[in-house]
Design an enzyme around this catalytic site. Sequence first.
Site, PDB file in Angstrom:
ATOM      1  N   PHE A   1       0.729  -1.140  -0.064  1.00 29.96           N
ATOM      2  CA  PHE A   1       0.031   0.361   0.098  1.00 29.96           C
ATOM      3  C   PHE A   1       0.891   1.222  -0.106  1.00 29.96           C
ATOM      4  CE2 PHE A   1       0.730  -0.045   4.511  1.00 29.96           C
ATOM      5  CZ  PHE A   1       0.721   1.194   4.942  1.00 29.96           C
ATOM      6  N   LYS A   2       2.181   1.066   0.418  1.00 25.46           N
ATOM      7  CA  LYS A   2       2.908   2.372   0.622  1.00 25.46           C
ATOM      8  C   LYS A   2       3.290   2.884  -0.689  1.00 25.46           C
ATOM      9  CE  LYS A   2       4.689   1.065   4.949  1.00 25.46           C
ATOM     10  NZ  LYS A   2       4.290  -0.279   5.321  1.00 25.46           N
ATOM     11  N   ASP A   3       2.981   2.243  -1.886  1.00 23.84           N
ATOM     12  CA  ASP A   3       3.213   2.877  -3.161  1.00 23.84           C
ATOM     13  C   ASP A   3       2.157   3.854  -3.398  1.00 23.84           C
ATOM     14  OD1 ASP A   3       5.190   1.281  -4.134  1.00 23.84           O
ATOM     15  OD2 ASP A   3       3.871  -0.162  -4.744  1.00 23.84           O
TER      16      ASP A   3
END
Length: 457
Positions: A110-112
Amino acid sequence: MNYISTRNNQKDFSFKDVFLKGLADDGGLFVPKSIRQLKKDQLENFKSLSYNELAAEIIYPFIGDFMSKNKLISLISKSYSNFRSKEVVKISNLGNLKVLELFHGPTLAFKDIAMQLIGNFYQYHLGQDQKKINIIVATSGDTGAAAIDALKGKSNLNVFVLHPNNKISPVQRRLMTIHEDSNVFNIAIDGNFDDCQNLVKAMFNDEKFSKAINMSGVNSINWARIIAQSVYYFYAYFKVGNGKPLSFCVPTGNFGDIYAGYLAKKLGLPVDKLIVATNKNDILHRAISGGDYTQKKVEETNTPSMDIQIASNFERLLYDVKDCDSEVTKDVMSKIKNNSYKIDKNDLDKIKKNFISEMLDENETVEMIKIINNEHKIVVDPHTAVGIGAARKLGLEKNCIVLSTAHPCKFPQAIEDAISRTEDLPDSLNYVYDRKEKFELLPNEIEKVKGYVMNSI
Ligand SMILES: *Cc1c(COP(=O)(O)O)cnc(C)c1O
């Protein structure tokens, strides 16, 4: 919109300051001075927007005069153009439960979603102001890859990523270390994630050093990440919603992702409960269920992205709970530092209005991956399994969205333990296994790390 530090609410900062600094000089975290709730008709208008359109509406009020709305719109669309899902995220059904898949970006977590945007914010900023920036970031596995992918090859900046040596999966490591761009530096620290995080904090707090290298950070304390992440709470709510309040269950480590959900609620999204799901490094579960905020030793688990004992973003919640009193917050933070803080009943009641928590140990996590695979024929990553398991344990599967934070191929061991096989990388990422790795192994010593940084720039 103006910002203040949770440890000094007398001094105002612009979004640009907040974005570039990451952490305030006094060690506090930046928060908006005040947050205006969205009006009912504004929320109503959001319903029909695409992900990118929604992102622009939500993010723009927070960035002030940093850039025009048109510029923001074009950067958002550039940031998400290489995602494997056209609408950036996807929602799937597991019986009663909804799962919000956030791992369709280039590094499979999710960090993208926040990081790709931040990378383009940097490029935009550095195009206007030519001073070279050095970004230093600690990672328990996923942040580093997301940061490197978002920043590699960009001019006028270097990115240094500290990861705990041998404590992340080979795929996670390779997603960071295979890049040949001359502005990417990987450092394996002989220690755990908290050691990496403390090294970065120490560099930030050393004013002479951080000024000398024009240091900046993209860890989950960076406010820009929080606002980018609150977008998908809105998106999911509108996709799933029947107008009723929904709960969100979030696999939690540093309290960044779930805090973004709290921000969405503060902005007026009808969120019922925010469920903090942890592994056996359960400081947040102990804190939210019983007020116990004592740090224990970090234990390695099969959900390494949640293997932490210092949940940095929790300070933002404490600041709210302490009625935005920065002196009191400062005092609480020094007690936390001395490991002598207990949340009193009054404060805990306030926290419990919005948050509940649950914990899964490693066996339960593996068991949950297996159960989900049996029941629904899908493979979820162990962090997601902790989230689903927490919602099930609490009996809150109805009207609940679980955030799926990573692709299962990133954590092959846990998947193999559960279902005796592993998940493949998406085809577009097969090159990750073919390229040569490059990283520097350093001891957990601040002077050594500073020296390496100085010599590299
Ligand atoms: C970073 C991460 C988390 C934890 O998110 P926080 O914002 O630190 O609470 C959970 N799952 C995965 C896969 C992650 O990469």
